[in-house]
Every structure is written in C-alpha cells, then in structure tokens.
Design an enzyme around this catalytic site. Structure first.
Site, PDB file in Angstrom:
ATOM      1  N   ASP A  33     103.230  33.636   3.183  1.00 32.55           N
ATOM      2  CA  ASP A  33     102.101  32.711   3.284  1.00 32.55           C
ATOM      3  C   ASP A  33     100.960  33.393   4.057  1.00 32.55           C
ATOM      4  OD1 ASP A  33     101.845  29.339   3.063  1.00 32.55           O
ATOM      5  OD2 ASP A  33     100.416  30.378   4.375  1.00 32.55           O
ATOM      6  N   VAL A 103      97.843  23.341  -3.009  1.00 27.49           N
ATOM      7  CA  VAL A 103      97.763  24.210  -4.195  1.00 27.49           C
ATOM      8  C   VAL A 103      98.600  23.569  -5.315  1.00 27.49           C
ATOM      9  CG1 VAL A 103      98.199  26.506  -5.134  1.00 27.49           C
ATOM     10  CG2 VAL A 103      97.491  26.254  -2.738  1.00 27.49           C
ATOM     11  N   HIS A 107     105.479  25.060  -5.336  1.00 28.23           N
ATOM     12  CA  HIS A 107     105.921  26.124  -4.428  1.00 28.23           C
ATOM     13  C   HIS A 107     106.846  25.543  -3.382  1.00 28.23           C
ATOM     14  CE1 HIS A 107     102.057  24.478  -3.099  1.00 28.23           C
ATOM     15  NE2 HIS A 107     102.463  24.645  -1.856  1.00 28.23           N
ATOM     16  N   HIS A 109     108.013  26.232   0.420  1.00 28.64           N
ATOM     17  CA  HIS A 109     107.795  26.957   1.670  1.00 28.64           C
ATOM     18  C   HIS A 109     109.170  27.266   2.251  1.00 28.64           C
ATOM     19  CE1 HIS A 109     103.490  25.642   2.307  1.00 28.64           C
ATOM     20  NE2 HIS A 109     103.889  24.677   1.494  1.00 28.64           N
TER      21      HIS A 109
END
Ligand code: AMP
Length: 121
Positions: A33, A103, A107, A109
């Site tokens: 990230d 976004v 995804h 994290h």
C-alpha cells in the site's frame, strides 16, 4: 454501478502506473500500500474486473475465487505474517460507501508485522 476501467488499480494491472509488487500469478496481483497503516500493509487484488466483494461473489468463477483466497495465503507467507511462518495478520475488504471503499476494484488489505489493534475504530 458498472466497473470503472480508469480506477487506479485497473491502471496498475495494465502496467500504466507502477506498484511495489510483492507477488503475481494468473489470478492476483499483490503490492505494498502506498500509504501504509501498519508495519506491513499489502493489497491483494484479483486480476478480473470486480468492483467489490459482492460483485466478485456474484460474478467470479470458482477458479477465480480459489485463486484469490490462495493468493492471500501465498502473499501472507511471502511477507512472513501467515500462521505457518509468522504471528498472523488482518485481512480486510472495504465494500462500497458505508464500508469506506475508495478504490472501486476489489482489494484485500493485509495488515501485520505488529499487533493490528481494534477491529473497528
Ligand atoms: P480502500 O479505502 O479500501 O479503497 O483502500 C484503498 C487503498 O489503496 C488505500 O489504503 C490507499 O493507500 C491505497 N492506494 C491508493 N493508490 C495506491 C497506489 N497507487 N499504490 C498502492 N496503494 C494505493
């Protein structure tokens, strides 16, 4: 809502924007990230065009689903945080507006390398 081909992760997948890559296979790309919230903060994204986890669950093939989950484990192992090699981590997916997703490409994290802390602030 339809998938936005101009989102930043789509551009990373197309190689138009660089990333600090950790791992890539047929199903996932993983990178660090840009604004880490913990000692280790990685992102694992599917290669297919999925907006969020709901979109993925509804539309992805079984192969893609397995590929994403296995990808998360491979990346965690590479980072030394999976339970096989390390002390664990948090995998988190923000989903849409109330989930705080910025976004619009699915995804996960991966937070680790230290105690991650409270689940929800
Ligand atoms: P979310 O709020 O769940 O959508 O998280 C988006 C994440 O993407 C944030 O943690 C950002 O720091 C991260 N991010 C945005 N742009 C980039 C980039 N170019 N490379 C790596 N991470 C990024």
């Amino acid at each position: 809502m339809s998938y936005d081909d101009n989102n930043i992760f789509a551009k990373i997948l197309r190689g138009e924007i660089p990333c600090n890559k950790i791992y890539e296979d047929d199903f996932v790309l993983a990178f660090h990230d840009i604004n880490p919230q913990k000692k280790i903060h990685a992102l694992v994204i599917p290669k297919g065009k999925y907006i969020d986890l709901d979109d993925f669950t509804l539309k992805a093939s079984s192969e893609e689903m397995v590929g994403l989950l296995k990808g998360i484990n491979i990346v965690a192992k590479k980072l030394g945080i999976s339970t096989e090699v390390g002390k664990g981590y948090r995998a988190l997916a923000n989903i849409s507006d109330h989930g705080g997703q910025e976004v619009p490409h699915l995804h996960f994290h991966l937070f680790g390398g230290e105690k991650v802390g409270k689940m929800v602030e």
